[in-house]
Design an enzyme around this catalytic site. Structure first.
Site, PDB file in Angstrom:
ATOM      1  N   GLY A  18       0.875  -1.165   0.000  1.00 27.24           N
ATOM      2  CA  GLY A  18       0.000   0.000   0.000  1.00 27.24           C
ATOM      3  C   GLY A  18       0.914   1.217   0.000  1.00 27.24           C
ATOM      4  O   GLY A  18       1.855   1.304   0.806  1.00 27.24           O
ATOM      5  N   ALA A  19       0.630   2.148  -0.919  1.00 23.03           N
ATOM      6  CA  ALA A  19       1.584   3.232  -1.179  1.00 23.03           C
ATOM      7  C   ALA A  19       1.915   4.081   0.047  1.00 23.03           C
ATOM      8  O   ALA A  19       3.078   4.422   0.278  1.00 23.03           O
ATOM      9  CB  ALA A  19       1.041   4.106  -2.312  1.00 23.03           C
ATOM     10  N   ARG A  60      10.347  -1.389  -5.035  1.00 23.47           N
ATOM     11  CA  ARG A  60       9.197  -1.525  -5.954  1.00 23.47           C
ATOM     12  C   ARG A  60       9.168  -0.260  -6.809  1.00 23.47           C
ATOM     13  O   ARG A  60       9.398   0.827  -6.289  1.00 23.47           O
ATOM     14  CB  ARG A  60       7.869  -1.678  -5.186  1.00 23.47           C
ATOM     15  CG  ARG A  60       7.681  -3.045  -4.559  1.00 23.47           C
ATOM     16  CD  ARG A  60       6.295  -3.191  -3.936  1.00 23.47           C
ATOM     17  NE  ARG A  60       5.292  -3.608  -4.898  1.00 23.47           N
ATOM     18  CZ  ARG A  60       3.981  -3.706  -4.624  1.00 23.47           C
ATOM     19  NH1 ARG A  60       3.549  -3.394  -3.413  1.00 23.47           N
ATOM     20  NH2 ARG A  60       3.115  -4.098  -5.537  1.00 23.47           N
ATOM     21  N   CYS A 122      -9.030  -3.171  -4.231  1.00 24.57           N
ATOM     22  CA  CYS A 122      -7.752  -3.370  -3.547  1.00 24.57           C
ATOM     23  C   CYS A 122      -7.868  -2.967  -2.069  1.00 24.57           C
ATOM     24  O   CYS A 122      -8.952  -3.076  -1.473  1.00 24.57           O
ATOM     25  CB  CYS A 122      -6.637  -2.608  -4.252  1.00 24.57           C
ATOM     26  SG  CYS A 122      -4.979  -3.130  -3.726  1.00 24.57           S
ATOM     27  N   ASP A 191      -1.559   4.839  -6.377  1.00 27.81           N
ATOM     28  CA  ASP A 191      -0.111   4.628  -6.230  1.00 27.81           C
ATOM     29  C   ASP A 191       0.652   5.793  -6.817  1.00 27.81           C
ATOM     30  O   ASP A 191       1.776   6.082  -6.401  1.00 27.81           O
ATOM     31  CB  ASP A 191       0.315   3.318  -6.892  1.00 27.81           C
ATOM     32  CG  ASP A 191      -0.058   2.153  -5.992  1.00 27.81           C
ATOM     33  OD1 ASP A 191      -1.179   1.648  -6.117  1.00 27.81           O
ATOM     34  OD2 ASP A 191       0.772   1.802  -5.127  1.00 27.81           O
ATOM     35  N   ASN A 201      -3.001   2.843 -10.334  1.00 32.49           N
ATOM     36  CA  ASN A 201      -3.460   2.125  -9.136  1.00 32.49           C
ATOM     37  C   ASN A 201      -3.553   0.638  -9.464  1.00 32.49           C
ATOM     38  O   ASN A 201      -3.276   0.221 -10.593  1.00 32.49           O
ATOM     39  CB  ASN A 201      -4.807   2.690  -8.663  1.00 32.49           C
ATOM     40  CG  ASN A 201      -5.192   2.215  -7.269  1.00 32.49           C
ATOM     41  OD1 ASN A 201      -4.385   2.274  -6.337  1.00 32.49           O
ATOM     42  ND2 ASN A 201      -6.406   1.723  -7.103  1.00 32.49           N
ATOM     43  N   LYS A 227       1.462  11.345  -3.459  1.00 30.96           N
ATOM     44  CA  LYS A 227       1.193  10.331  -4.502  1.00 30.96           C
ATOM     45  C   LYS A 227       1.316  10.950  -5.893  1.00 30.96           C
ATOM     46  O   LYS A 227       1.156  10.267  -6.902  1.00 30.96           O
ATOM     47  CB  LYS A 227      -0.220   9.761  -4.337  1.00 30.96           C
ATOM     48  CG  LYS A 227      -0.549   9.200  -2.956  1.00 30.96           C
ATOM     49  CD  LYS A 227      -0.081   7.792  -2.803  1.00 30.96           C
ATOM     50  CE  LYS A 227      -0.409   7.188  -1.453  1.00 30.96           C
ATOM     51  NZ  LYS A 227      -1.812   6.945  -1.188  1.00 30.96           N
TER      52      LYS A 227
HETATM   53  C1  RUB Z   1      -1.964  -1.265  -3.313  1.00 32.97           C
HETATM   54  C2  RUB Z   1      -2.820  -0.318  -4.080  1.00 32.97           C
HETATM   55  C3  RUB Z   1      -3.520   0.778  -3.323  1.00 32.97           C
HETATM   56  C4  RUB Z   1      -2.634   2.029  -3.321  1.00 32.97           C
HETATM   57  C5  RUB Z   1      -3.141   3.078  -2.366  1.00 32.97           C
HETATM   58  O1  RUB Z   1      -1.173  -2.087  -4.131  1.00 32.97           O
HETATM   59  O2  RUB Z   1      -2.891  -0.354  -5.297  1.00 32.97           O
HETATM   60  O3  RUB Z   1      -4.740   1.100  -3.927  1.00 32.97           O
HETATM   61  O4  RUB Z   1      -1.309   1.686  -2.941  1.00 32.97           O
HETATM   62  O5  RUB Z   1      -3.089   2.606  -1.046  1.00 32.97           O
HETATM   63  P1  RUB Z   1      -0.174  -3.154  -3.473  1.00 32.97           P
HETATM   64  P2  RUB Z   1      -2.964   3.600   0.196  1.00 32.97           P
HETATM   65  O6  RUB Z   1      -0.989  -4.026  -2.591  1.00 32.97           O
HETATM   66  O7  RUB Z   1       0.414  -3.878  -4.649  1.00 32.97           O
HETATM   67  O8  RUB Z   1       0.880  -2.367  -2.721  1.00 32.97           O
HETATM   68  O9  RUB Z   1      -4.154   4.505   0.131  1.00 32.97           O
HETATM   69  O10 RUB Z   1      -3.004   2.676   1.395  1.00 32.97           O
HETATM   70  O11 RUB Z   1      -1.677   4.333   0.069  1.00 32.97           O
END
Ligand code: RUB
Length: 300
Positions: A18-19, A60, A122, A191, A201, A227
């Site tokens: 998660g980003a 990543r 996701c 992302d 994303n 982001k």
């Molecule tokens: C996670 C993903 C989330 C974004 C945003 O991908 O695509 O939608 O990262 O997340 P992965 P957040 O599981 O491959 O990392 O809002 O938590 O930053």
């Protein structure tokens, strides 16, 4: 270098994912590493920190929160005491990230009406913040979560929302169009946001945006300002991570010859995005350039 290598591994194998979480984990690793380094000249300290930053960024390629966090923290190396500078900026990044998610929740919740059914994809802290805040405000909401193959991050979202007391339904990724008539609004995370307002994303996001557009269902993305991708303003393209095929399926025997592709992210064109919810307010995708110029001018 232990804390750097450990964090690199955890981000790479998606133990930390998660980003937003990735960005905060990198900032924290730089802080811990800086605190451990002893008896080095300022010059040597700076070189070590820059090397550590490079290692973290290579974990990543797609979520821009990772290089943005590292660059933000390493700007502290320009301070008179670089160690103090790094530690201070790491803490600042982490605290402002958490505050941003809270503000996104408040702004985004204003777009959720009583009785709405929300679709999310996701597992995004920022999108979940919007949903939870709407629920906290007493709105009667339902949420549909996609499974999000191949890693099934949608299960984390579904369990989190269910634990919070929210009416939650899990669907397979391919059922989005089937259920779209029951959906009032789509809220997903990000992302990366490009200078021309496109959203990078989790794979499948762009299909959902197309379906939402066809059915006139508003499609919103929740994205902290870190982001936004500074280098897209000078024309750089974002690398889409392609992960190991074994995450999708492992074939045995003669079927090992079947090719498997596993891109982790896709790009949603700006024309399918109604608004980007940031911690400084809701902006149209056309406002992305302005955010990058305002917050990352120093990075170009
Ligand atoms: C996670 C993903 C989330 C974004 C945003 O991908 O695509 O939608 O990262 O997340 P992965 P957040 O599981 O491959 O990392 O809002 O938590 O930053």
């Amino acid at each position: 270098m232990d804390v750097i290598k450990e964090t690199f591994e955890k981000i790479k194998n998606m133990e930390i994912r998660g980003a937003g979480r990735i960005g905060r984990a990198a900032a924290n690793a730089l802080k811990m590493y800086a605190l451990k380094i002893q008896h080095l000249s300022n010059e040597e300290f700076k070189n070590r920190m820059k090397k550590a930053g490079e290692v973290l960024v290579s974990a990543r390629p797609t979520a821009v929160s990772l290089p943005n966090a590292v660059k933000f923290v390493l700007k502290g190396l320009e301070d008179e005491d670089p160690k103090v500078g790094v530690v201070k900026r790491a803490e600042e990044f982490i605290n402002s990230s958490l505050k941003a998610i809270e503000n996104i929740g408040k702004f985004g919740a204003n777009r959720i009406r009583d009785g709405d059914t929300i679709l999310t994809h996701c597992n995004s802290e920022a999108a979940i913040s919007v949903i939870k805040t709407a629920y906290d405000e007493g709105k009667d909401i339902k949420v549909f979560c996609t499974e999000t193959r191949p890693r099934n991050q949608g299960y984390i979202t579904a369990k989190t929302l269910y634990d919070y007391g929210i009416d939650t339904t899990l669907i397979v990724d391919s059922a989005v169009r089937y259920f779209i008539r029951e959906i009032d609004i789509v809220v997903v995370g990000a992302d990366a946001i490009t200078a021309n307002g496109c959203l990078v994303n989790k794979i499948g996001t762009s299909q959902i945006a197309l379906v939402a557009n066809e059915s006139r269902v508003p499609f919103l993305t929740a994205a902290e300002t870190y982001k936004f991708h500074p280098k897209t303003i000078v024309g750089e393209l974002i690398e889409i991570e392609e992960r190991d095929p074994s995450e999708v399926v492992v074939f045995e025997g003669k079927y090992r010859g079947i090719k498997i592709r596993n891109p982790a992210f896709d790009v949603t064109p700006s024309k399918y995005i109604d608004a980007i919810i940031t911690e400084v307010g809701l902006i149209p995708p056309q406002g992305a350039w302005y955010i990058i110029e305002k917050y990352f001018g120093w990075l170009k």
